[in-house]
Design a protein around this motif. Structure first.
Motif, PDB file in Angstrom:
ATOM      1  N   UNK A   1       0.880  -1.083  -0.133  1.00 20.02           N
ATOM      2  CA  UNK A   1       0.010   0.217   0.370  1.00 20.02           C
ATOM      3  C   UNK A   1       1.240   1.391   0.333  1.00 20.02           C
ATOM      4  N   UNK A   2       0.371   2.249  -0.492  1.00 20.65           N
ATOM      5  CA  UNK A   2       1.231   3.024  -0.813  1.00 20.65           C
ATOM      6  C   UNK A   2       0.190   4.397  -0.421  1.00 20.65           C
ATOM      7  N   UNK A   3       1.057   5.970  -0.260  1.00 22.91           N
ATOM      8  CA  UNK A   3       0.048   7.226   0.106  1.00 22.91           C
ATOM      9  C   UNK A   3       0.722   7.923  -0.987  1.00 22.91           C
ATOM     10  N   UNK A   4      -0.123   8.552  -1.649  1.00 24.24           N
ATOM     11  CA  UNK A   4       0.505   9.398  -2.755  1.00 24.24           C
ATOM     12  C   UNK A   4       0.527  10.599  -2.062  1.00 24.24           C
ATOM     13  N   UNK A   5       1.421  11.544  -2.006  1.00 27.44           N
ATOM     14  CA  UNK A   5       1.797  13.240  -1.312  1.00 27.44           C
ATOM     15  C   UNK A   5       2.202  13.826  -2.350  1.00 27.44           C
ATOM     16  N   UNK A   6       1.320  14.675  -2.211  1.00 35.68           N
ATOM     17  CA  UNK A   6       1.787  16.254  -3.370  1.00 35.68           C
ATOM     18  C   UNK A   6       2.339  17.512  -2.678  1.00 35.68           C
TER      19      UNK A   6
ATOM     20  N   UNK B   1      -7.836   3.102   7.480  1.00 30.88           N
ATOM     21  CA  UNK B   1      -9.453   2.761   6.826  1.00 30.88           C
ATOM     22  C   UNK B   1     -10.816   2.407   7.457  1.00 30.88           C
ATOM     23  N   UNK B   2     -10.681   1.147   8.364  1.00 29.78           N
ATOM     24  CA  UNK B   2     -12.052   0.641   8.832  1.00 29.78           C
ATOM     25  C   UNK B   2     -12.817   1.620  10.297  1.00 29.78           C
ATOM     26  N   UNK B   3     -12.009   2.833  10.596  1.00 25.47           N
ATOM     27  CA  UNK B   3     -12.810   3.890  11.290  1.00 25.47           C
ATOM     28  C   UNK B   3     -12.478   5.064  11.267  1.00 25.47           C
ATOM     29  N   UNK B   4     -12.248   5.724   9.764  1.00 29.75           N
ATOM     30  CA  UNK B   4     -11.854   6.591   9.710  1.00 29.75           C
ATOM     31  C   UNK B   4     -11.962   7.083   8.139  1.00 29.75           C
ATOM     32  N   UNK B   5     -12.817   7.846   8.033  1.00 31.54           N
ATOM     33  CA  UNK B   5     -13.198   8.096   5.998  1.00 31.54           C
ATOM     34  C   UNK B   5     -11.728   8.305   5.103  1.00 31.54           C
ATOM     35  N   UNK B   6     -12.456   8.221   4.024  1.00 30.75           N
ATOM     36  CA  UNK B   6     -10.697   8.236   3.292  1.00 30.75           C
ATOM     37  C   UNK B   6     -10.468  10.092   3.168  1.00 30.75           C
ATOM     38  N   UNK B   7     -11.490  10.903   2.845  1.00 30.87           N
ATOM     39  CA  UNK B   7     -11.295  12.213   3.419  1.00 30.87           C
ATOM     40  C   UNK B   7     -10.822  12.779   4.782  1.00 30.87           C
TER      41      UNK B   7
ATOM     42  N   UNK C   1      -7.423  14.212   5.402  1.00 31.06           N
ATOM     43  CA  UNK C   1      -6.661  15.578   5.878  1.00 31.06           C
ATOM     44  C   UNK C   1      -5.800  15.337   6.874  1.00 31.06           C
ATOM     45  N   UNK C   2      -5.702  14.344   7.389  1.00 30.69           N
ATOM     46  CA  UNK C   2      -4.563  14.219   8.369  1.00 30.69           C
ATOM     47  C   UNK C   2      -3.142  13.889   7.716  1.00 30.69           C
TER      48      UNK C   2
ATOM     49  N   UNK D   1       2.461  19.132   5.374  1.00 28.41           N
ATOM     50  CA  UNK D   1       2.052  21.336   5.686  1.00 28.41           C
ATOM     51  C   UNK D   1       3.351  21.084   6.445  1.00 28.41           C
ATOM     52  N   UNK D   2       3.183  20.090   8.056  1.00 28.93           N
ATOM     53  CA  UNK D   2       3.615  20.054   9.267  1.00 28.93           C
ATOM     54  C   UNK D   2       5.796  19.980   9.583  1.00 28.93           C
ATOM     55  N   UNK D   3       5.531  18.923   8.214  1.00 32.25           N
ATOM     56  CA  UNK D   3       6.549  18.616   7.542  1.00 32.25           C
ATOM     57  C   UNK D   3       7.551  20.028   7.282  1.00 32.25           C
TER      58      UNK D   3
END
Length: 142
Positions: free
Chosen positions: A84-89, A109-115, A119-120, A126-128
């Motif tokens: 699995x991977x997270x696409x980062x802009x 993703x079983x406990x939070x939405x994709x949105x 956002x997380x 942004x903070x990095x």
């Protein structure tokens, strides 16, 4: 194009279907190959009529499901490992993919939405990129 809407497809067949709909509706678009994944990125100007935008959004959702199925068909490999991977802009325009454990991703993703997940991740990026060394209690909420 100043502000753009971007549509990402992993198979050219599905990207072509979406591009055909754009053409049928008289929309100009830019077609790019995304360098990290080799996926097709279709970009259109943001000022699309709201009804047409809703139609395109629904079509994109439907085609994304079909796109994913075609992608998975082409990737069937008995010896393959689950990834699995997270696409980062990133702010300066660079893009990257952070590889993560697929079990961890599925649990999140079983406990939070994709949105909420997106956002997380955006908050972390942004903070990095622009660190704030002040005490957490002194910062303004994001």
């Amino acid at each position: 194009m100043n502000e753009v809407l971007e549509y990402l497809f992993f198979t050219s067949t599905i990207a072509d279907k979406f591009a055909s709909t754009l053409q049928d509706n008289g929309l100009e678009y830019i077609r790019e190959i995304e360098p990290m994944q080799g996926a097709t990125l279709l970009k259109i100007a943001e000022g699309v009529d709201e009804d047409l935008w809703d139609t395109l959004d629904e079509l994109y959702d439907d085609l994304s499901t079909e796109d994913q199925a075609l992608l998975e068909e082409g990737l069937v490999d008995e010896d393959a490992k689950s990834t699995a991977g997270i696409y980062l802009q990133l702010s300066e325009g660079r893009q990257t993919i952070a590889q993560i454990d697929p079990d961890v991703m599925n649990r999140m993703l079983s406990v939070i939405t994709m949105d909420e997940f997106n956002a997380f991740i955006e908050t972390i990026v942004r903070n990095v990129e622009t660190p704030d060394d002040s005490a957490i209690c002194q910062r303004k909420p994001n």
